[in-house]
Design an enzyme around this catalytic site. Structure first.
Site, PDB file in Angstrom:
ATOM      1  N   TRP A  73       0.912  -1.153   0.000  1.00  0.00           N
ATOM      2  CA  TRP A  73       0.000   0.000   0.000  1.00  0.00           C
ATOM      3  C   TRP A  73       0.945   1.195   0.000  1.00  0.00           C
ATOM      4  O   TRP A  73       1.544   1.534   1.014  1.00  0.00           O
ATOM      5  CB  TRP A  73      -0.888  -0.027   1.245  1.00  0.00           C
ATOM      6  CG  TRP A  73      -1.789   1.151   1.352  1.00  0.00           C
ATOM      7  CD1 TRP A  73      -1.626   2.241   2.138  1.00  0.00           C
ATOM      8  CD2 TRP A  73      -3.006   1.349   0.641  1.00  0.00           C
ATOM      9  NE1 TRP A  73      -2.669   3.106   1.955  1.00  0.00           N
ATOM     10  CE2 TRP A  73      -3.531   2.587   1.049  1.00  0.00           C
ATOM     11  CE3 TRP A  73      -3.713   0.607  -0.313  1.00  0.00           C
ATOM     12  CZ2 TRP A  73      -4.724   3.092   0.542  1.00  0.00           C
ATOM     13  CZ3 TRP A  73      -4.898   1.115  -0.805  1.00  0.00           C
ATOM     14  CH2 TRP A  73      -5.391   2.335  -0.380  1.00  0.00           C
ATOM     15  N   LYS A 467     -23.372   8.486   8.723  1.00  0.00           N
ATOM     16  CA  LYS A 467     -23.038   7.098   9.097  1.00  0.00           C
ATOM     17  C   LYS A 467     -24.320   6.323   9.380  1.00  0.00           C
ATOM     18  O   LYS A 467     -24.463   5.172   8.974  1.00  0.00           O
ATOM     19  CB  LYS A 467     -22.142   7.046  10.343  1.00  0.00           C
ATOM     20  CG  LYS A 467     -20.701   7.489  10.176  1.00  0.00           C
ATOM     21  CD  LYS A 467     -19.824   6.575   9.362  1.00  0.00           C
ATOM     22  CE  LYS A 467     -19.825   6.957   7.912  1.00  0.00           C
ATOM     23  NZ  LYS A 467     -18.827   7.864   7.457  1.00  0.00           N
ATOM     24  N   GLU A 470     -26.249   5.514   6.186  1.00  0.00           N
ATOM     25  CA  GLU A 470     -25.503   4.627   5.305  1.00  0.00           C
ATOM     26  C   GLU A 470     -25.569   3.153   5.747  1.00  0.00           C
ATOM     27  O   GLU A 470     -25.762   2.276   4.912  1.00  0.00           O
ATOM     28  CB  GLU A 470     -24.048   5.109   5.352  1.00  0.00           C
ATOM     29  CG  GLU A 470     -23.194   4.702   4.216  1.00  0.00           C
ATOM     30  CD  GLU A 470     -21.794   5.319   4.335  1.00  0.00           C
ATOM     31  OE1 GLU A 470     -21.439   5.897   5.375  1.00  0.00           O
ATOM     32  OE2 GLU A 470     -21.049   5.206   3.346  1.00  0.00           O
TER      33      GLU A 470
HETATM   34  O1  M6R Z   1     -13.140   8.631  -1.871  1.00  0.00           O
HETATM   35  P1  M6R Z   1     -13.836   9.916  -1.482  1.00  0.00           P
HETATM   36  O2  M6R Z   1     -13.418  10.443  -0.166  1.00  0.00           O
HETATM   37  O3  M6R Z   1     -13.764  10.949  -2.564  1.00  0.00           O
HETATM   38  O4  M6R Z   1     -15.377   9.499  -1.351  1.00  0.00           O
HETATM   39  C1  M6R Z   1     -16.358  10.464  -1.083  1.00  0.00           C
HETATM   40  C2  M6R Z   1     -17.646   9.809  -0.609  1.00  0.00           C
HETATM   41  O5  M6R Z   1     -18.153   8.960  -1.597  1.00  0.00           O
HETATM   42  C3  M6R Z   1     -17.428   9.004   0.682  1.00  0.00           C
HETATM   43  O6  M6R Z   1     -16.892   9.814   1.684  1.00  0.00           O
HETATM   44  C4  M6R Z   1     -18.755   8.429   1.201  1.00  0.00           C
HETATM   45  O7  M6R Z   1     -19.601   9.470   1.591  1.00  0.00           O
HETATM   46  C5  M6R Z   1     -18.465   7.475   2.362  1.00  0.00           C
HETATM   47  N1  M6R Z   1     -18.749   6.129   1.967  1.00  0.00           N
HETATM   48  C6  M6R Z   1     -19.265   7.773   3.571  1.00  0.00           C
HETATM   49  O8  M6R Z   1     -18.992   6.880   4.602  1.00  0.00           O
END
Ligand code: M6R
Length: 591
Positions: A73, A467, A470
């Site tokens: 990573w 959260k 989701e």
């Molecule tokens: O990879 P990113 O930070 O750009 O993603 C943005 C959002 O899709 C992401 O933060 C999403 O809201 C999360 N799954 C929330 O837990």
């Protein structure tokens, strides 16, 4: 975060190394490599996921009954074939794999290059191979040379090393990165984590910091860094391999929530890198944060922080709405895009727009992702791979990066010192699980939740609500506490729990008044605040009381943790898999 494996067998090593390293793919998946020893050292490695690299190179087709392997990573150097581990010395007689960060690798590399060593990668790890080479050339064996090399290194490491001059010997050493030893029947292993070796042995020795293991055909020896033999306990592991991959946690999300104190420490190590680039940022007259979802909430904390600490006018725009703000872009604006993945389509589109007129900085978790290639400046968060769809540890690492950026621009070292003790607050917050489980059981059947907070607690309220939506499929609404009376108060009744985020500080009393408003409409109050806050306790039906007096400004970091746990446990109570919520993807690559 990377995964390392080493084994000394009676049989061909490469197929076993491949099978073991597959079980560590959750620790990194941008490149993979294996080195075996059979007279000479044989290396096969490349960028890409294990299955893809295996199809291209057939990693198992190298001879020898001992070797080392790695899944990467990337932290230093892009995910490329050259940067993939194992790394070798100038004569390809030594090979090493490493998990961790060598903080002083630049100085070490300069010195080694001056001494004639030829480097072939951009990684911090390669210095280890050359240091061992240097000390072996002085007449030391592999064990002593590895010990001397670690004395030169600053940072964190779990290392496995082999040398063609010492067949039948593998050296492992650990400092601040995990390393375990597997004791089998006439075979032995080293690995970053237990799941890698469970198929071969359930007998495991856990190495502590500054301990070294020597694998040889008669078994394993554990020593301290002065070479004294240690008598270590052999543990019998009873996990299934699925349980083990999650480190004993039921879900990746829970594991990732619990990794947060360590993630904060790793991210803090980037401070010196940030300090090198900030001088230029002070010239900008305006900051504009752009992001989606959880990264947007981290950006909102950034706005409050930049305006409070630096007095720079700061906007926050959702990436999917950013094109409507294009008219306000100019050369005096720094656009900061935040993205865990660096691949979110909305954010990449916004980056393209921003690049036309403004300078751009991305704060990203995935090294080498598209965003890092297209922006003018990059700051890496150091959360390691996040597998659960819900962002948890990456949110915390984004916050830490934003705080470090603001502190580096403001130059206040006292704040930096305060940031260093935040992991202990996060650990305390993680200790509240039992109380949170009880609240989760009580409210698991609610159809709606409100989350309220003011100032620095407003983004925390939004993140708590996101959260909840989701991973529990319950409607959660995050609101600025002072804004409720302008409409949403009409929704409040005794069926609706209101979670109020109320750290000690300037906003405290006003938020208490807002709690009174919703209580008067029958709402049940779950208060998240200080354990010593008697006024808050007397208003609340339930209190999640955090220990210690963290400032309001730093409160978004520990205060989000109970909200992550609450959603996690409500999701469990409702029989939902929090790692894979319906309709969602970890990385959203469509606009
Ligand atoms: O990879 P990113 O930070 O750009 O993603 C943005 C959002 O899709 C992401 O933060 C999403 O809201 C999360 N799954 C929330 O837990």
């Amino acid at each position: 975060m990377c995964g390392i494996v080493a084994c000394l067998l009676n049989d061909k090593a490469a197929p076993v190394l491949l099978e073991c390293v597959r079980r560590l793919e959750y620790r990194g998946y941008d490149s993979v490599g294996i080195a075996t020893l059979s007279g000479d050292i044989y290396v096969k490695k490349d960028e890409g996921k294990i299955d893809d690299v295996q199809k291209r190179l057939d990693l198992t087709n190298i001879p020898g009954n001992m070797g080392i392997a790695h899944v990467r990573w990337a932290t230093h150097g892009l995910p490329t074939g050259n940067n993939a581990h194992p790394h070798t010395d100038c004569k390809k007689r030594i090979a090493v794999v490493h998990n961790g960060i060598i903080e002083n690798y630049k100085e070490l590399k300069d010195t080694l290059q001056d001494e004639g060593h030829i480097f072939t990668s951009d990684t911090d790890t390669e210095v280890i191979a050359h240091l061992i080479e240097k000390y072996m050339e002085m007449g030391n064996g592999l064990e002593a040379a590895t010990r001397l090399a670690t004395k030169d290194i600053k940072g964190s490491y779990a290392i496995a090393a082999i040398s063609a001059d010492e067949p039948n010997r593998i050296i492992g050493v650990r400092k601040e990165s995990p390393l375990i030893v597997g004791v089998g029947e006439n075979e032995s292993f080293i690995a970053s984590d237990v799941p890698a070796i469970l198929k071969h042995t359930k007998k495991v020795i856990y190495l502590n910091d500054n301990e070294m293991v020597i694998l040889n055909p008669t078994g394993v020896l554990i020593k301290d860094m002065d070479g004294n033999l240690l008598d270590k306990k052999v543990n019998i592991i009873e996990w299934t391999s699925d349980m083990a991959e999650k480190g004993g946690y039921k879900h990746f999300m829970l594991k990732e929530i619990h990794e947060q104190p360590e993630v904060i420490k790793n991210t803090l190590m980037e401070f010196s890198e940030i300090e090198k680039v900030v001088a230029k940022f002070l010239e900008f007259k305006r900051i504009c944060f752009v992001a989606c979802g959880t990264s947007y909430h981290a950006s909102l904390v950034g706005k409050y922080l930049f305006e409070t600490l630096l007095g720079i006018p700061t906007d926050v725009v959702l990436a999917s709405e950013f094109k409507f703000s294009e008219g306000a872009l100019d050369a005096e604006t720094l656009v900061i895009l935040i993205s865990q993945s660096g691949e979110t389509a909305d954010t990449l589109k916004a980056l393209k727009i921003a690049n036309k007129k403004s300078e751009t900085l991305v704060i990203v978790n995935v090294l080498g992702s598209t965003a890092t290639r297209e922006a003018d400046h990059v700051i890496y968060t150091r959360a390691g791979p996040e597998i659960g769809v819900a962002a948890t540890k990456t949110y915390i690492s984004q916050l830490i990066s934003i705080y470090m950026l603001a502190i580096a621009m403001n130059g206040d070292n006292k704040l930096l010192e305060m940031l260093q003790i935040v992991p202990s607050y996060v650990k305390d917050a993680l200790g509240m699980e039992d109380e949170i489980i009880q609240i989760a059981k009580k409210y698991k059947d609610s159809s709606d939740f409100f989350f309220i907070g003011r100032g620095f607690s407003y983004p925390t309220a939004l993140e708590g609500a996101l959260k909840l939506k989701e991973i529990t499929y319950i409607h959660g609404e995050g609101y600025a506490a002072g804004e409720l009376k302008h409409g949403p108060l009409a929704l409040i009744d005794d069926d609706i729990p209101v979670l109020a985020v109320v750290p000690p500080g300037d906003s405290h009393d006003k938020t208490l008044s807002n709690i009174e408003e919703v209580k008067a409409r029958g709402a049940r109050i779950i208060a998240l605040g200080s354990s010593e806050d008697e006024a808050l306790r007397s208003e609340a039906n339930h209190i999640i009381g955090l220990k210690g007096e963290i400032t309001e400004m730093l409160s978004p970091i520990p205060y989000v943790v109970p909200l992550q746990l609450l959603s996690y446990y409500i999701s469990i109570e409702r029989g939902i898999d929090p790692d894979k919520p319906k309709n969602l993807a970890k990385c959203v690559t469509v606009e």
